[in-house]
Design a protein around this motif. Structure first.
Motif, PDB file in Angstrom:
ATOM      1  N   GLY A  57      79.620  81.492  49.061  1.00 42.59           N
ATOM      2  CA  GLY A  57      81.130  81.637  49.850  1.00 42.59           C
ATOM      3  C   GLY A  57      80.386  81.125  51.524  1.00 42.59           C
ATOM      4  N   GLY A  58      79.624  80.301  51.510  1.00 43.59           N
ATOM      5  CA  GLY A  58      79.377  79.840  52.958  1.00 43.59           C
ATOM      6  C   GLY A  58      80.028  78.604  53.313  1.00 43.59           C
ATOM      7  N   PRO A  59      79.686  77.875  54.456  1.00 46.12           N
ATOM      8  CA  PRO A  59      80.234  76.695  55.016  1.00 46.12           C
ATOM      9  C   PRO A  59      80.036  75.602  54.137  1.00 46.12           C
TER      10      PRO A  59
ATOM     11  N   ALA B 142      71.576  77.054  50.169  1.00 44.92           N
ATOM     12  CA  ALA B 142      72.926  76.380  50.194  1.00 44.92           C
ATOM     13  C   ALA B 142      72.977  75.232  49.383  1.00 44.92           C
ATOM     14  N   VAL B 143      71.854  74.393  49.277  1.00 43.59           N
ATOM     15  CA  VAL B 143      71.771  72.936  48.507  1.00 43.59           C
ATOM     16  C   VAL B 143      71.843  73.687  47.193  1.00 43.59           C
ATOM     17  N   ALA B 144      71.084  74.589  46.855  1.00 47.40           N
ATOM     18  CA  ALA B 144      71.153  74.993  45.533  1.00 47.40           C
ATOM     19  C   ALA B 144      72.199  75.787  44.954  1.00 47.40           C
ATOM     20  N   LEU B 145      72.909  76.392  45.750  1.00 50.62           N
ATOM     21  CA  LEU B 145      74.296  76.983  45.563  1.00 50.62           C
ATOM     22  C   LEU B 145      75.366  75.903  45.176  1.00 50.62           C
TER      23      LEU B 145
ATOM     24  N   SER C  55      67.595  75.326  66.785  1.00 47.22           N
ATOM     25  CA  SER C  55      67.940  74.266  65.320  1.00 47.22           C
ATOM     26  C   SER C  55      68.406  75.582  64.426  1.00 47.22           C
ATOM     27  N   LEU C  56      69.615  75.727  63.824  1.00 46.70           N
ATOM     28  CA  LEU C  56      70.152  76.430  63.097  1.00 46.70           C
ATOM     29  C   LEU C  56      70.880  76.017  62.100  1.00 46.70           C
ATOM     30  N   SER C  57      70.888  76.968  60.999  1.00 48.61           N
ATOM     31  CA  SER C  57      71.775  76.567  59.711  1.00 48.61           C
ATOM     32  C   SER C  57      73.345  76.788  59.983  1.00 48.61           C
ATOM     33  N   LEU C  58      74.193  75.960  59.314  1.00 46.54           N
ATOM     34  CA  LEU C  58      75.447  76.148  59.506  1.00 46.54           C
ATOM     35  C   LEU C  58      76.152  77.569  59.550  1.00 46.54           C
ATOM     36  N   ALA C  59      75.526  78.211  58.553  1.00 50.17           N
ATOM     37  CA  ALA C  59      75.867  79.716  58.293  1.00 50.17           C
ATOM     38  C   ALA C  59      75.611  80.510  59.467  1.00 50.17           C
TER      39      ALA C  59
END
Length: 682
Positions: A204-206, A244-247, A371-375
């Motif tokens: 359920g992430g971005p 996120a990529v794996a999901l 440097s952050l992830s979108l989540a």
């Protein structure tokens, strides 16, 4: 009725029909030979006829044909999946006989009264249970190899065998595994023996940024192409982006993704084998994939060996979250390097979540420094939502620092940066260099991204600085000033925790340091850096060779580091020349002259300190560095507090004598008496 409800109804009808057939077969087997009827037709477990499995289908087909003849649109007959037992047999490659044995071992769970028929068929009341012997006498075309541990029934742990003492295997009771019984009933869930080790991952992430979406598309295409490929190595240090990529890939393939830590894998041989077979069985029965968090585990450790065995035996899709890809894993694999979203993608994300209410330039400042992830960006923005514009930047900056605070507790310590630019006493040229360093850190996003330098460079994007000078000349204070000006955490790297006598350990520790600080929330400060960055020597033995390897690795890592690294040394000449070439700035901290010492003494005592008749000009004649002046002032304050009076020149000179002795400098009493005598001091 929904398709799922209809399938459950048909599956129950299928099991009921199979039980009727089994009851009749048992009754015929227990009847006297003279009264036995002709053999029953076999029940087809593996390829059931559709009309028999779904009685409604036979009614729908004529209706559909009548609708076509009448020229009207008619619903097409519903196509249902095969019954659960047939699906299981196909997935695990059971023969018709093995499928019948499995149903026989599960029959008492569907009909408790059938156990009595088992005893009658075997002619012994004590044998009211299923067995291979009963199956051999009951079913046509028996296959003795069905009892083999390598055949499906026992290999996949579909049945449990109770074999006390010396009882023959053929006469021992067999019972279907609980997970398999429920699957045959139509209840498909993760095996209870695996569920404590696995966590279902929620997607359920971005939405993925374009750079990650491209990687996900490549992985999906490779997996859809088929072949033996089943392992996808996701290399890099950014775990959220890899998850996120794996999901995303699992979602496109309609798979449920489960996560397990490599440390949670059983390591004992029998326990690991049980886990592997149960997992392989689950992948055959459910649309699922596994995400293994391997990280930076040592490749020759028991954990790594368990992971390697899992990967080599995999029959489903496995995503391996690893710091570095396995160069020769021994099985077909695809490797994808996954980093944080690009700086431009992070900027777009900040702009989207903050909107027009954000202060001008705030998204660019946040994306340029952190440097952050979108989540992470979404969660940080959500937490700061509703803050007034005047405090929004302070709140977001503080939260970003907290989110990215490096895990360097063992390898470094934080320095509370209290000094400001006004506290720093240096010649104008060095002072300007320090301000230029801070300005470059702040302006990285504009130069690298807006002006296109990032597209032309893949190394040297960070800022590495050398502070060279004697002890006490202000190197640590300068690092504090820069960190405070930038609003970042200052970490002093503990060399005792980094340097190791064991081969390869120093490089691993350095990697942890740089990786932990890579995301921009910290300034790394290597004090006494010459211990790490010394010149390479001529190789005379293995120790020299490995020492040079450490320096070579460090030279490469310092060049690829994307943050601010400050190295301090009082022996500049001992540093490797190749290392000096890779530095962006070299700031020399000279021994302070009389003018600088005068400013230092004027700032030595806080306004709250009670002082009496201090003469900074006379004190500046003491040939001390800034660090020593601070020590003298502090010791004089303690002497004054102990005597119950203010800080006086006499107390300062007393503390200065102690400082000179500590530094093993000659104390010229004639000079001290001369300084004390000036102005009427005794």
């Amino acid at each position: 009725m929904t398709p799922q409800e209809r399938w459950l109804t048909a599956n129950n009808a299928y099991l009921s029909a199979a039980l009727v057939w089994l009851r009749q077969l048992l009754a015929q087997r227990s009847a006297p030979a003279s009264r036995r009827k002709k053999p029953l037709p076999p029940f087809l477990f593996i390829r059931p006829d559709l009309d028999e499995f779904d009685p409604l289908a036979a009614k729908e087909k004529p209706n559909a044909r009548r609708g076509v003849r009448a020229g009207r649109d008619a619903p097409a007959p519903v196509s249902l999946a095969p019954p659960a037992l047939a699906s299981l047999s196909h997935a695990l490659r059971l023969s018709e006989f093995e499928t019948r044995v499995l149903f026989l071992s599960a029959a008492t769970e569907f009909d408790s009264g059938i156990a009595a028929l088992f005893a009658q068929a075997m002619g012994e009341p004590a044998k009211a249970h299923a067995s291979f012997g009963l199956a051999f006498s009951l079913f046509d075309e028996p296959a003795w190899d069905a009892m083999s541990p390598e055949r499906s029934l026992r290999y996949w742990r579909l049945i449990e065998i109770s074999q006390p003492g010396a009882q023959p295997l053929t006469m021992s009771a067999i019972k279907a595994d609980e997970r398999i019984i429920n699957f045959i009933k139509g209840l498909n869930y993760l095996d209870d023996r695996l569920s404590p080790l696995l966590d279902a991952m929620d997607g359920g992430g971005p939405e993925l940024p374009p750079s990650h979406a491209a990687i996900a598309g490549e992985i999906e295409a490779r997996l859809r192409a088929g072949g033996a490929l089943a392992v996808c190595q996701l290399a890099g240090i950014d775990a959220p982006s890899k998850r996120a990529v794996a999901l995303a890939v699992a979602d496109r393939l309609r798979l449920t993704l489960y996560r397990i830590s490599a440390d949670s894998l059983p390591q004992a041989g029998a326990d690991l084998e049980t886990f592997l077979r149960l997992w392989q069985r689950e992948t055959a029965l459910m649309p699922m994939a596994l995400y293994v968090e391997f990280g930076a585990v040592e490749r020759d450790s028991p954990v790594a060996k368990a992971v390697a065995r899992l990967l080599s035996r995999s029959q489903g899709i496995i995503f391996l979250d690893t710091r570095d890809a396995w160069p020769e894993p021994g099985f077909e694999t695809v490797v994808s390097d996954i980093a944080k979203p690009l700086a431009a993608e992070q900027l777009e994300a900040w702009q989207a979540v903050l909107g027009e209410a954000a202060p001008t330039g705030l998204p660019a400042r946040l994306a340029g420094q952190f440097s952050l992830s979108l989540a992470d960006i979404q969660s940080l923005a959500a937490a700061a939502k509703g803050q007034p514009a005047a405090t929004l930047e302070t709140r977001l900056w503080r939260d970003c620092l907290a989110r990215l605070r490096p895990a360097l507790d063992r390898l470094g310590q934080t320095i509370d940066a209290k000094a400001g630019w006004d506290d720093l006493v240096l010649p104008r040229q060095e002072h300007d260099l320090l301000r230029q360093i801070a300005a470059q850190v702040r302006g990285r996003a504009e130069v690298y991204d807006d002006w296109g330098f990032r597209a032309r460079m893949n190394r040297g994007l960070g800022i590495s600085v050398l502070f060279a000078g004697d002890s006490g000349t202000g190197k640590t204070m300068a690092a504090e000033v820069i960190a405070r000006d930038l609003g970042l955490i200052l970490y002093r790297i503990d060399l005792s925790g980094v340097v190791s006598k064991y081969i390869g350990e120093t490089e691993k520790n350095l990697r942890k340091v740089f990786d932990a600080a890579e995301d921009g929330g910290a300034v790394l400060f290597f004090d006494e850096a010459d211990a790490l960055f010394g010149a390479r020597s001529e190789v005379k033995d293995s120790h020299d060779r490995y020492a040079n390897i450490e320096i070579n690795y460090l030279l490469q890592r310092i060049e690829s580091y994307r943050g601010l690294a400050i190295l301090a040394s009082n022996m500049k000449k001992s540093l490797d020349q190749a290392f000096l070439r890779r530095l962006r700035f070299i700031v020399n901290f000279p021994h302070p002259g009389a003018a600088e010492r005068l400013l230092m003494w004027e700032k030595a005592f806080p306004p709250q300190t009670p002082v009496q008749d201090l003469d900074a000009a006379r004190l500046a004649r003491l040939n001390l560095t800034g660090g020593s002046i601070t020590n003298v002032a502090l010791n004089a304050a303690f002497l004054a507090a102990n005597s119950g009076g203010p800080v006086t020149m006499q107390l300062i000179f007393e503390a200065a004598r102690a400082e000179f002795r500590k530094l093993e400098k000659p104390v010229n009493e004639a000079d001290f008496r001369l300084l004390e005598a000036v102005g009427g001091q005794a």
